[in-house]
Design a protein around this motif. Structure first.
Motif, short mmCIF file in Angstrom:
data_model
loop_
_atom_site.label_atom_id
_atom_site.label_comp_id
_atom_site.label_asym_id
_atom_site.label_seq_id
_atom_site.Cartn_x
_atom_site.Cartn_y
_atom_site.Cartn_z
N SER A 1 0.82 -1.21 0.00
CA SER A 1 0.00 0.00 0.00
C SER A 1 0.86 1.26 0.00
O SER A 1 0.48 2.28 -0.57
N LEU A 2 2.04 1.19 0.63
CA LEU A 2 2.94 2.34 0.64
C LEU A 2 3.47 2.64 -0.75
O LEU A 2 3.51 3.80 -1.18
N PHE A 3 3.85 1.60 -1.49
CA PHE A 3 4.40 1.81 -2.82
C PHE A 3 3.31 2.06 -3.86
O PHE A 3 3.63 2.51 -4.97
N ILE A 4 2.07 1.79 -3.54
CA ILE A 4 0.98 2.07 -4.47
C ILE A 4 0.56 3.54 -4.42
O ILE A 4 -0.07 4.04 -5.35
N ARG A 5 0.94 4.25 -3.36
CA ARG A 5 0.51 5.63 -3.20
C ARG A 5 0.84 6.53 -4.38
O ARG A 5 -0.03 7.24 -4.89
N PRO A 6 2.09 6.56 -4.88
CA PRO A 6 2.36 7.44 -6.03
C PRO A 6 1.61 7.01 -7.27
O PRO A 6 1.19 7.87 -8.07
N LEU A 7 1.42 5.70 -7.46
CA LEU A 7 0.64 5.23 -8.60
C LEU A 7 -0.80 5.70 -8.50
O LEU A 7 -1.40 6.12 -9.50
N ALA A 8 -1.37 5.64 -7.29
CA ALA A 8 -2.74 6.11 -7.10
C ALA A 8 -2.85 7.62 -7.36
O ALA A 8 -3.84 8.08 -7.94
N LEU A 9 -1.85 8.38 -6.95
CA LEU A 9 -1.86 9.82 -7.21
C LEU A 9 -1.89 10.12 -8.70
O LEU A 9 -2.70 10.92 -9.17
#
Length: 227
Positions: A149-157
């Motif tokens: 979930s931490l590494f998905i944050r920039p992708l979600a942005l």
């Protein structure tokens, strides 16, 4: 020749030179700059009021350590809003519909917040990967889930900004095409569809501002977790 609806999202070129750089620099030219006069004009006063209110709202969830990022976040907010708004004009290009550009903004800023957290308070930063009171059997699973979930944050942005603007522009073009097609066949229906198009355009203006605000707000929340 019938063009694809997705041609509007292709980066235009002139003499084999991509014009996305022009689109990225044009919004800064539209912003008024302060003068040495005692009294500013209405446009500069409105700009100053907007920047002050936005910075004030942005700094509410941040402590004093995050106030150093105020200038960066405010500049990023104005930059994104300008790009989104200029992209709604006819015969223009919206750079923020490109996932590569949005990821180029999201990844370095997100990574900067993570590095700050690991440098200043590594124990607290790593503590986000494992909630307090977790059973021993669930510790490995939760660590993996929280890391993902931490590494998905920039992708979600990046995907959030790209998807919302792309969907809005595509819907506007579809309805505009329907208006031109129905104008000769059913003028009354075409007028109703044109009214819907105007309302959708107003909604897209709101979406352009809201998505820029959400992008910067989420970055500020990520920063708050690491300072």
């Amino acid at each position: 020749m019938t063009l694809s609806f997705f041609d509007q999202f292709m980066s235009p070129t002139f003499l084999y030179v991509p014009l996305i750089m022009v689109a990225l620099t044009t919004p800064w030219l539209l912003l008024p700059s302060p003068t040495i006069r005692w009294t500013s004009n209405r446009l500069v006063s409105l700009q100053t009021w907007f920047m002050g209110r936005f910075t004030q709202q942005l700094l509410l969830p941040l402590n004093e350590g995050g106030h150093k990022w105020a200038a960066l976040f405010t500049s990023l907010m104005i930059f994104l809003i300008s790009l989104n708004m200029c992209g709604l004009l006819p015969y223009t290009f919206t750079p923020t519909t490109q996932l590569s550009l949005n990821m180029g903004l999201a990844v370095p800023l997100w990574l900067a917040t993570v590095i700050i957290g690991m440098r200043n308070q590594p124990t607290h930063a790593l503590g986000h990967l494992l909630p307090e009171g977790t059973p021993a059997l669930l510790i490995p699973i939760l660590i993996v889930i929280e890391t993902i979930s931490l590494f998905i944050r920039p992708l979600a942005l990046g995907v959030r900004l790209t998807a919302n603007l792309t969907a809005g522009h595509l819907l506007i073009q579809l309805i505009a095409t329907a208006v031109f097609v129905l104008l000769k066949i059913m003028p009354a229906v075409a007028i109703l569809t044109a009214t819907l198009l105007v309302l959708l355009t107003l909604l897209e203006v709101a979406v352009a501002a809201i998505q820029a605000y959400v992008f910067v707000l989420l970055l500020s929340l990520y920063l708050q977790e690491n300072i």
